[in-house]
Scaffold this motif. Structure first.
Motif, PDB file in Angstrom:
ATOM      1  N   ALA A   1     -71.356 -55.245  67.042  1.00  0.00           N
ATOM      2  CA  ALA A   1     -71.706 -55.700  65.712  1.00  0.00           C
ATOM      3  C   ALA A   1     -70.493 -56.332  65.021  1.00  0.00           C
ATOM      4  CB  ALA A   1     -72.259 -54.546  64.897  1.00  0.00           C
ATOM      5  N   LEU A   2     -69.295 -55.871  65.333  1.00  0.00           N
ATOM      6  CA  LEU A   2     -68.099 -56.410  64.684  1.00  0.00           C
ATOM      7  C   LEU A   2     -67.969 -57.916  64.895  1.00  0.00           C
ATOM      8  CD1 LEU A   2     -65.478 -55.936  63.127  1.00  0.00           C
ATOM      9  CD2 LEU A   2     -64.362 -55.484  65.316  1.00  0.00           C
ATOM     10  N   PHE A   3     -68.215 -58.396  66.098  1.00  0.00           N
ATOM     11  CA  PHE A   3     -68.115 -59.836  66.364  1.00  0.00           C
ATOM     12  C   PHE A   3     -69.174 -60.610  65.589  1.00  0.00           C
ATOM     13  CE2 PHE A   3     -65.539 -58.283  69.776  1.00  0.00           C
ATOM     14  CZ  PHE A   3     -64.593 -59.269  69.945  1.00  0.00           C
ATOM     15  N   ALA A   4     -70.368 -60.057  65.436  1.00  0.00           N
ATOM     16  CA  ALA A   4     -71.421 -60.724  64.668  1.00  0.00           C
ATOM     17  C   ALA A   4     -71.038 -60.797  63.190  1.00  0.00           C
ATOM     18  CB  ALA A   4     -72.751 -60.002  64.845  1.00  0.00           C
ATOM     19  N   PHE A   5     -70.384 -59.761  62.672  1.00  0.00           N
ATOM     20  CA  PHE A   5     -69.936 -59.769  61.280  1.00  0.00           C
ATOM     21  C   PHE A   5     -68.790 -60.759  61.060  1.00  0.00           C
ATOM     22  CE2 PHE A   5     -71.633 -55.305  60.804  1.00  0.00           C
ATOM     23  CZ  PHE A   5     -72.578 -55.630  59.851  1.00  0.00           C
ATOM     24  N   ARG A   6     -67.867 -60.823  62.004  1.00  0.00           N
ATOM     25  CA  ARG A   6     -66.626 -61.578  61.809  1.00  0.00           C
ATOM     26  C   ARG A   6     -66.668 -63.019  62.305  1.00  0.00           C
ATOM     27  NH1 ARG A   6     -62.017 -58.605  59.752  1.00  0.00           N
ATOM     28  NH2 ARG A   6     -61.077 -60.508  60.472  1.00  0.00           N
ATOM     29  N   THR A   7     -67.751 -63.420  62.972  1.00  0.00           N
ATOM     30  CA  THR A   7     -67.854 -64.775  63.502  1.00  0.00           C
ATOM     31  C   THR A   7     -69.230 -65.337  63.167  1.00  0.00           C
ATOM     32  OG1 THR A   7     -68.833 -64.202  65.642  1.00  0.00           O
ATOM     33  CG2 THR A   7     -66.425 -64.069  65.500  1.00  0.00           C
ATOM     34  N   ALA A   8     -69.442 -66.586  63.529  1.00  0.00           N
ATOM     35  CA  ALA A   8     -70.766 -67.207  63.402  1.00  0.00           C
ATOM     36  C   ALA A   8     -71.459 -67.236  64.766  1.00  0.00           C
ATOM     37  CB  ALA A   8     -70.626 -68.619  62.845  1.00  0.00           C
ATOM     38  N   TRP A   9     -70.973 -66.458  65.715  1.00  0.00           N
ATOM     39  CA  TRP A   9     -71.494 -66.443  67.079  1.00  0.00           C
ATOM     40  C   TRP A   9     -72.797 -65.664  67.172  1.00  0.00           C
ATOM     41  CZ3 TRP A   9     -66.466 -64.415  69.798  1.00  0.00           C
ATOM     42  CH2 TRP A   9     -65.453 -65.359  69.643  1.00  0.00           C
ATOM     43  N   ARG A  10     -73.601 -66.026  68.172  1.00  0.00           N
ATOM     44  CA  ARG A  10     -74.719 -65.187  68.585  1.00  0.00           C
ATOM     45  C   ARG A  10     -74.112 -64.129  69.498  1.00  0.00           C
ATOM     46  NH1 ARG A  10     -78.457 -64.733  73.037  1.00  0.00           N
ATOM     47  NH2 ARG A  10     -77.304 -66.325  74.141  1.00  0.00           N
ATOM     48  N   CYS A  11     -74.330 -62.873  69.193  1.00  0.00           N
ATOM     49  CA  CYS A  11     -73.705 -61.784  69.946  1.00  0.00           C
ATOM     50  C   CYS A  11     -74.766 -60.926  70.626  1.00  0.00           C
ATOM     51  CB  CYS A  11     -72.877 -60.912  69.004  1.00  0.00           C
ATOM     52  SG  CYS A  11     -71.543 -61.825  68.187  1.00  0.00           S
ATOM     53  N   VAL A  12     -74.425 -60.435  71.805  1.00  0.00           N
ATOM     54  CA  VAL A  12     -75.313 -59.579  72.574  1.00  0.00           C
ATOM     55  C   VAL A  12     -74.552 -58.291  72.875  1.00  0.00           C
ATOM     56  CG1 VAL A  12     -76.661 -59.329  74.689  1.00  0.00           C
ATOM     57  CG2 VAL A  12     -76.421 -61.597  73.619  1.00  0.00           C
ATOM     58  N   ALA A  13     -75.119 -57.164  72.467  1.00  0.00           N
ATOM     59  CA  ALA A  13     -74.515 -55.859  72.727  1.00  0.00           C
ATOM     60  C   ALA A  13     -75.362 -55.137  73.767  1.00  0.00           C
ATOM     61  CB  ALA A  13     -74.449 -55.039  71.443  1.00  0.00           C
ATOM     62  N   ILE A  14     -74.697 -54.659  74.813  1.00  0.00           N
ATOM     63  CA  ILE A  14     -75.386 -53.924  75.875  1.00  0.00           C
ATOM     64  C   ILE A  14     -74.654 -52.602  76.062  1.00  0.00           C
ATOM     65  CG2 ILE A  14     -76.068 -53.924  78.303  1.00  0.00           C
ATOM     66  CD1 ILE A  14     -75.887 -57.027  78.159  1.00  0.00           C
ATOM     67  N   ASP A  15     -75.377 -51.507  75.847  1.00  0.00           N
ATOM     68  CA  ASP A  15     -74.755 -50.189  75.963  1.00  0.00           C
ATOM     69  C   ASP A  15     -75.868 -49.151  76.152  1.00  0.00           C
ATOM     70  OD1 ASP A  15     -73.493 -47.715  75.649  1.00  0.00           O
ATOM     71  OD2 ASP A  15     -72.254 -48.403  73.987  1.00  0.00           O
ATOM     72  N   PRO A  16     -75.849 -48.417  77.260  1.00  0.00           N
ATOM     73  CA  PRO A  16     -76.923 -47.442  77.485  1.00  0.00           C
ATOM     74  C   PRO A  16     -76.891 -46.273  76.512  1.00  0.00           C
ATOM     75  CG  PRO A  16     -75.256 -47.237  79.183  1.00  0.00           C
ATOM     76  CD  PRO A  16     -74.895 -48.448  78.358  1.00  0.00           C
ATOM     77  N   LEU A  17     -75.761 -46.041  75.836  1.00  0.00           N
ATOM     78  CA  LEU A  17     -75.643 -44.900  74.918  1.00  0.00           C
ATOM     79  C   LEU A  17     -75.671 -45.325  73.448  1.00  0.00           C
ATOM     80  CD1 LEU A  17     -72.911 -42.874  76.835  1.00  0.00           C
ATOM     81  CD2 LEU A  17     -75.398 -42.638  76.934  1.00  0.00           C
ATOM     82  N   MET A  18     -75.924 -46.580  73.187  1.00  0.00           N
ATOM     83  CA  MET A  18     -75.922 -47.075  71.816  1.00  0.00           C
ATOM     84  C   MET A  18     -77.017 -46.386  70.995  1.00  0.00           C
ATOM     85  SD  MET A  18     -76.529 -50.977  70.461  1.00  0.00           S
ATOM     86  CE  MET A  18     -75.696 -51.573  71.903  1.00  0.00           C
ATOM     87  N   GLU A  19     -76.651 -45.993  69.806  1.00  0.00           N
ATOM     88  CA  GLU A  19     -77.637 -45.430  68.881  1.00  0.00           C
ATOM     89  C   GLU A  19     -78.586 -46.546  68.448  1.00  0.00           C
ATOM     90  OE1 GLU A  19     -77.987 -42.252  68.002  1.00  0.00           O
ATOM     91  OE2 GLU A  19     -76.282 -41.657  69.235  1.00  0.00           O
ATOM     92  N   ALA A  20     -79.838 -46.234  68.245  1.00  0.00           N
ATOM     93  CA  ALA A  20     -80.822 -47.236  67.851  1.00  0.00           C
ATOM     94  C   ALA A  20     -80.561 -47.771  66.444  1.00  0.00           C
ATOM     95  CB  ALA A  20     -82.230 -46.641  67.920  1.00  0.00           C
ATOM     96  N   ARG A  21     -79.964 -46.956  65.596  1.00  0.00           N
ATOM     97  CA  ARG A  21     -79.702 -47.336  64.200  1.00  0.00           C
ATOM     98  C   ARG A  21     -78.275 -46.944  63.824  1.00  0.00           C
ATOM     99  NH1 ARG A  21     -84.570 -48.363  62.444  1.00  0.00           N
ATOM    100  NH2 ARG A  21     -86.364 -47.460  63.482  1.00  0.00           N
ATOM    101  N   PRO A  22     -77.668 -47.683  62.887  1.00  0.00           N
ATOM    102  CA  PRO A  22     -76.306 -47.322  62.480  1.00  0.00           C
ATOM    103  C   PRO A  22     -76.238 -45.945  61.822  1.00  0.00           C
ATOM    104  CG  PRO A  22     -77.095 -49.262  61.253  1.00  0.00           C
ATOM    105  CD  PRO A  22     -78.148 -48.888  62.240  1.00  0.00           C
ATOM    106  N   ARG A  23     -77.342 -45.537  61.172  1.00  0.00           N
ATOM    107  CA  ARG A  23     -77.415 -44.201  60.558  1.00  0.00           C
ATOM    108  C   ARG A  23     -78.892 -43.860  60.394  1.00  0.00           C
ATOM    109  NH1 ARG A  23     -76.177 -47.934  57.186  1.00  0.00           N
ATOM    110  NH2 ARG A  23     -77.306 -48.230  55.261  1.00  0.00           N
TER     111      ARG A  23
END
Length: 149
Positions: A1-23
């Protein structure tokens, strides 16, 4: 998410342990962050990603570089920034192709602070492990990239 916030890039995050929501109670990551596509999966199970230029960022990645490279389609530039950890120092390397830059980052609060960087353009000689640039004729690229007139 940091790259999406700090750039105008389309970003893809792949992580099997990623939480579904920030909170709890918050919208899912992809709804909460513009230009962020999220896959809660192992990279081997995620869909391929295509773009004109691709930058793989692999911090503390528990996956081999070959598995990540198998999932990208690119046309003009490909870069990798990898921070190996644990037992993945060899897996996050390219035999016979040393990184363009390799050094320890003292600002990383971990004993695993080695950073490796590789970069290629469409006309560069590529190691066997690196996918060749696409010409846009594949359906994945033609759907993801604008026409080059």
């Amino acid at each position: 998410a940091l790259f999406a916030f700090r750039t105008a890039w389309r970003c893809v995050a792949i992580d099997p342990l990623m939480e579904a929501r920030p909170r709890p109670g918050a919208p899912a990551w992809a709804q909460a962050v513009r230009r962020l596509e999220v896959h809660r999966a192992r990279v081997e199970e995620a869909p391929a990603t295509a773009a004109e230029r691709v930058l793989l960022v692999l911090p503390h990645a528990h996956v081999g570089l070959a598995a990540c490279l198998a999932k990208v389609r690119w046309r003009s530039a490909l870069g990798i920034v990898a921070m190996p950890c644990c037992n993945f120092y060899r897996a996050l390397s390219l035999p016979g192709c040393p990184p363009a830059q390799e050094q320890e980052d003292a600002a990383v609060v971990s004993p695993h602070r080695l950073v490796r960087v590789w970069a290629w353009g469409g006309d560069d000689v590529l190691p066997d492990e690196v996918p060749k640039p696409q010409d846009g004729s594949s359906s994945l690229l033609s759907d993801a990239l604008p026409d080059q007139a």
